[in-house]
Write an enzyme that holds these catalytic residues in place. Structure first.
Site, short mmCIF file in Angstrom:
data_model
loop_
_atom_site.label_atom_id
_atom_site.label_comp_id
_atom_site.label_asym_id
_atom_site.label_seq_id
_atom_site.Cartn_x
_atom_site.Cartn_y
_atom_site.Cartn_z
N GLY A 1 11.57 47.89 -20.34
CA GLY A 1 10.22 48.77 -21.18
C GLY A 1 9.54 49.95 -21.02
O GLY A 1 9.53 50.68 -21.69
N GLU B 1 8.24 53.89 -14.23
CA GLU B 1 6.78 54.66 -13.43
C GLU B 1 6.54 55.84 -12.95
O GLU B 1 6.29 56.11 -12.11
CB GLU B 1 6.13 53.48 -12.55
CG GLU B 1 6.72 53.68 -11.27
CD GLU B 1 7.82 52.05 -11.20
OE1 GLU B 1 7.74 51.37 -10.07
OE2 GLU B 1 8.18 51.79 -12.52
N GLU C 1 2.56 50.38 -15.82
CA GLU C 1 2.70 51.75 -15.62
C GLU C 1 2.08 53.19 -14.38
O GLU C 1 2.65 53.57 -14.01
CB GLU C 1 4.22 52.44 -16.16
CG GLU C 1 5.44 52.25 -16.91
CD GLU C 1 5.72 50.39 -16.05
OE1 GLU C 1 6.07 51.28 -15.07
OE2 GLU C 1 6.43 50.08 -16.31
N HIS D 1 1.03 51.54 -11.77
CA HIS D 1 2.25 51.52 -10.20
C HIS D 1 2.20 52.87 -9.81
O HIS D 1 3.01 53.69 -8.47
CB HIS D 1 4.07 51.88 -10.84
CG HIS D 1 4.12 50.93 -10.95
ND1 HIS D 1 4.64 50.11 -9.88
CD2 HIS D 1 5.19 49.64 -12.21
CE1 HIS D 1 5.21 48.50 -10.20
NE2 HIS D 1 5.37 49.12 -11.40
#
Length: 853
Positions: free
Chosen positions: A258, A261, A295, A298
């Site tokens: 998907g 990060e 993300e 992260h």
């Protein structure tokens, strides 16, 4: 794979790396078939490691041009997996290792390392892609500061950190924060920026950009809004501010996952960042919002604090999933979000935990780490965080997280480090709780009740079933949230968390005037299977009166499962309790429309197969399919003329907005249209398609029509309108497979895969068709076995080019033990055929082997 597989990597064998790496200087001279990568690694012996070790660097598919230590050329030949410099060649103190290699990004179809996507250079280095870029200690506990120079005639040249220089044909980036190699990123291409700006709580001015191909710039506004909301939320909720001067996101069409990060340069699958009302559904908008948040979060839980080794993957992923779930709940609806998360958990993770691919949240061995980016690591990992927060309370959770960030900033941490901050903050001993990390399987909690003299006694017992490689397990700490309701529907005991720590425990509730109706496992307080025989009337009562929204939905869901199971197994008629209860929910305007929509959706076919299997029945996919449709038809007749009024009431006036309220109304409208189509032959859905001004209602109406065997004209219209839009066309491919009748699925797949625009090397397009094949339960499991053969054929074809995607999609076979002997034999045969394929990747061979073992 067999336990003695020589490729197996074990947690127990962890050793610190032989050397410390302080700084890395990389120069890329980009070329499609002959990119040169020069690397300068500033190394020194690691005092925490055994002295006098050789220097081992990972490397795959690299042509070594030169190698030097402190400027002195070294003649050395790499092996298939890397490069070893003997200790005798190395200085006793700090030194600089220089290498130059050549790689071919254009031919990198695995999409790991540096590759090309429609003329754009991009990278994907998690988990072990960096070793396909240069020789390096490609492991997460080796952290260094990176300085990167990119040379190319492409107009946009990006990497991690802050920009420090640029000119004609070059750009330089410097990342001041130490990071492991899996967080390295590079992008070069003809791109357009959608700019934004954010000022952190510390006063830092941050430039924001979403970089896209020309033509996609009109789909970036929602992503930018989501990014800013994520940055503000992390400051408010966790006290975490962004720490660089720039934050870049790049949309890439060819991407296995998907999003990623990478520090300061997030790389996204295009479908996970691009959204506009015309091309994206409400679900797409919510998914973009959640993935961008994930993300971004992260940056602290994954980047500033990373994992010591890949066995600790759940440390960054489970925590970050939990954080993005909190974020989505705050922005939308906590009740709806919780129901959606549990639906996903049960569909993916419970299935994983109950089959041959079961593994602990922190596994103790693997052959290929890419195979452990699973629902267990992510979703169950998040559930473990949620349980911990529930046990210690909000205040101590916040204190523990503050200590975690303070103590481990800049570290490569472990699960033990994570639990220790909670022990130090709260004084609790978490040794027993740790079993959630080390043991696989879904606990089963059974319930017994007693009522006497105003005292209600609840006896809970837990069983932790055997899983592959783990036969005996101890009792877990299970937080069971319970509330009690009077027979008139009033709540007499609000939500109370009971801690089940033994194999069996009893809990008393005193001073009650009447025998209460229990609401157990409120909010799905633990990822367990609750075993309790509940009369239909009690489930209907909870559906009408439970004050906990999750358990109110759960009562209806469980009642629907009971009814469907009796219809499938015994030929029973649909229950009036269920139909009347759902009717009350459907027309209760005091309830959130999104919640009502979820309540009205019947359990899926795979869910029913799992339910029947757990009850000791052999599920018949064809009968599940047909009886589920009977129940849909019966529900539609029960709601009758009210459906048309409901559909009308849920039309959202004015311009499209993806906000939660409007999205909830559209979700309920589509449910109403789907049921109405079983009464009017699809007339209302056809009108909705014709008048739709947004993708949610356009695509939703199309799917409804196809599901009832209509919609040919609308399908052709949809294709003509969107034939040049690759993301929308993915929907067109997928919906035809998803909606096909079971006996037609294989033929539909064959037809679609013969089209010129079926680019099977693109992961999104491949998943749209082949993923939809395994998602059509009755079609995939059709007695003829064509679905099994088709999936095996395509996995064997894809594996040499993209083993990661092939491996992940092979999990469609993991539920083979549920079914009858004929289907079992066909699925096992498909897996054996996959294992026998010449040159099979480590990724796919491990998965097929585990499923057969």
């Amino acid at each position: 794979m067999p336990a003695d597989d020589p490729r197996t990597i074990r947690l127990a064998d962890y050793q610190p790396y032989s050397h410390l790496l302080d700084r890395v200087e990389l120069t890329f001279r980009l070329h499609p078939t002959a990119t040169r990568v020069s690397a300068r690694l500033h190394l020194a012996p690691n005092p925490a490691a055994r002295a006098g070790q050789d220097l081992r660097l990972d490397g795959e598919m690299l042509r070594l041009i030169s190698c030097a230590v402190d400027g002195r050329a070294v003649q050395i030949a790499p092996d298939a997996t890397g490069l070893t410099l003997a200790a005798g060649l190395l200085p006793s103190g700090a030194f600089v290792l220089e290498t130059e290699v050549e790689i071919a990004p254009e031919g990198n179809t695995a999409l790991e390392g540096l590759y090309m996507s429609k003329g754009m250079y991009c990278t994907q280095c998690e988990a072990e892609g960096f070793r396909k870029i240069t020789f390096y200690p490609d492991r997460p506990d080796v952290m260094a500061r990176f300085h990167v120079r990119i040379e190319s005639d492409l107009p946009v040249l990006l990497s991690n950190g802050n920009p420090v220089g640029q000119g004609a044909g070059w750009a330089e980036w410097d990342d001041p924060w130490p990071k492991p190699s899996y967080l390295f990123a590079l992008v070069a291409g003809d791109l357009i920026a959608h700019p934004g700006h954010f000022t952190t709580m510390e006063g830092r001015d941050v430039a924001l950009n979403i970089w896209v191909r020309p033509g996609d710039e009109g789909r970036c506004a929602w992503g930018m809004e989501a990014l800013k909301a994520s940055m503000a939320w992390d400051e408010k909720g966790y006290g975490r501010a962004y720490d660089l001067d720039i934050f870049n996101i790049v949309a890439v069409d060819d991407f296995n996952m998907g999003a990623m990060e990478n520090k300061g340069l997030n790389i996204f699958n295009s479908k996970a960042v691009l959204a506009s009302p015309e091309t994206a559904t409400d679900d797409d908008f919510a998914r973009v919002e959640a993935i961008i948040a994930h993300e971004y979060f992260h940056n602290w839980t994954g980047n500033r604090i990373t994992c010591r080794d890949w066995f600790q993957l759940c440390l960054k992923e489970g925590l970050t999933v939990f954080r993005d779930q909190q974020f989505s709940g705050d922005l939308r609806s906590h009740a709806v979000k919780r129901i959606e998360d549990v639906l996903m958990l049960r569909a993916r993770q419970f299935r994983e935990d109950g089959g041959p691919l079961a593994h602990a949240v922190r596994p103790d061995s693997f052959v290929e780490i890419n195979n452990f980016y699973t629902a267990t690591v992510y979703e169950k990992g998040a559930e473990v965080i949620g349980m911990l927060k529930r046990l210690v309370g909000d205040a101590d959770y916040a204190r523990a997280l503050d200590l975690y960030f303070e103590r481990h900033d800049g570290d490569a941490a472990t699960i033990e480090d994570w639990l220790k901050v909670f022990e130090d903050t709260t004084g609790r001993d978490l040794a027993q709780f740790k079993r959630w990390y080390t043991e696989a399987g879904t606990p089963r909690v059974s319930v017994a009740e007693d009522w006497a003299d105003g005292v209600y006694t609840l006896t809970l017992a837990q069983v932790n079933p055997a899983t592959p490689g783990q036969m005996e397990k101890g009792a877990k700490v299970i937080p069971v949230a319970v509330g009690l309701l009077n027979p008139n529907g009033d709540e007499v005991v609000p939500t109370t968390v009971l801690e089940l720590t033994e194999s069996q425990q009893s809990f008393e509730f005193k001073g009650l005037a009447a025998r209460p109706v229990p609401s157990i496992l409120r909010g799905f307080s633990a990822p367990v299977i609750l075993e309790r025989s509940v009369p239909a009337a009690e489930r209907a009562f909870l559906l009408a009166h439970d004050t906990d929204p999750f358990n109110r939905w759960e009562a209806g869901r469980a009642l629907a499962k009971d009814v469907l199971a009796r219809m499938i197994v015994d030929g029973a008629a649909p229950s009036a309790d269920l139909l009347d209860g759902l009717a009350r929910v459907a027309f209760d305007e005091t309830l959130d429309p999104a919640f009502r929509a979820l309540c009205l959706r019947l359990p899926g076919e795979d869910d029913m197969a799992a339910t029947l299997h757990a009850a000791g029945h052999v599920p018949d996919p064809a009968r599940i399919y047909s009886e589920r449709r009977v129940l849909q038809q019966t529900l539609a007749r029960r709601l009758g003329s009210g459906l048309a009024a409901l559909e009308l009431a849920c039309r959202v006036p004015g311009a499209y907005s993806p906000d939660a309220k409007a999205a909830g109304l559209r979700a309920l409208r589509l449910v109403a249209l789907g049921l109405l189509a079983r009464l009017d032959g699809g007339a209302a859905a056809q009108e909705a398609y014709a008048l739709a001004d947004n993708m949610t209602e356009s695509f939703g109406s199309l799917a409804i029509l196809l599901d009832i065997g209509a919609g040919e004209a609308e399908l052709a219209d949809f294709a003509a309108k969107w034939q040049s839009d690759r993301l929308v066309l993915d929907k067109w491919f997928a919906v035809q497979v998803a909606a096909a009748a079971p006996e037609k699925v294989a033929g539909v797949v064959r037809t679609l895969t013969q089209r010129a625009d079926f680019d099977w090397k693109n992961p999104n397009r491949f998943r749209a068709v082949i993923g939809a094949l395994s998602g059509n339960h009755a079609g995939f499991h059709h007695a003829a076995g064509e679905g099994y053969a088709l999936l095996a054929d395509w996995l064997i074809k894809l594996d040499p080019l993209n083993p990661q995607t092939a491996s992940r999609m092979s999990t469609a076979f993991e539920s083979w033990p549920r079914y009858d002997a004929d289907r079992q034999a066909m699925m096992r045969g498909a897996l054996q055929r996959i294992l026998a394929a010449p040159g099979l990747s480590r990724d796919l061979s491990e998965m097929a082997g585990r499923m057969l073992a």
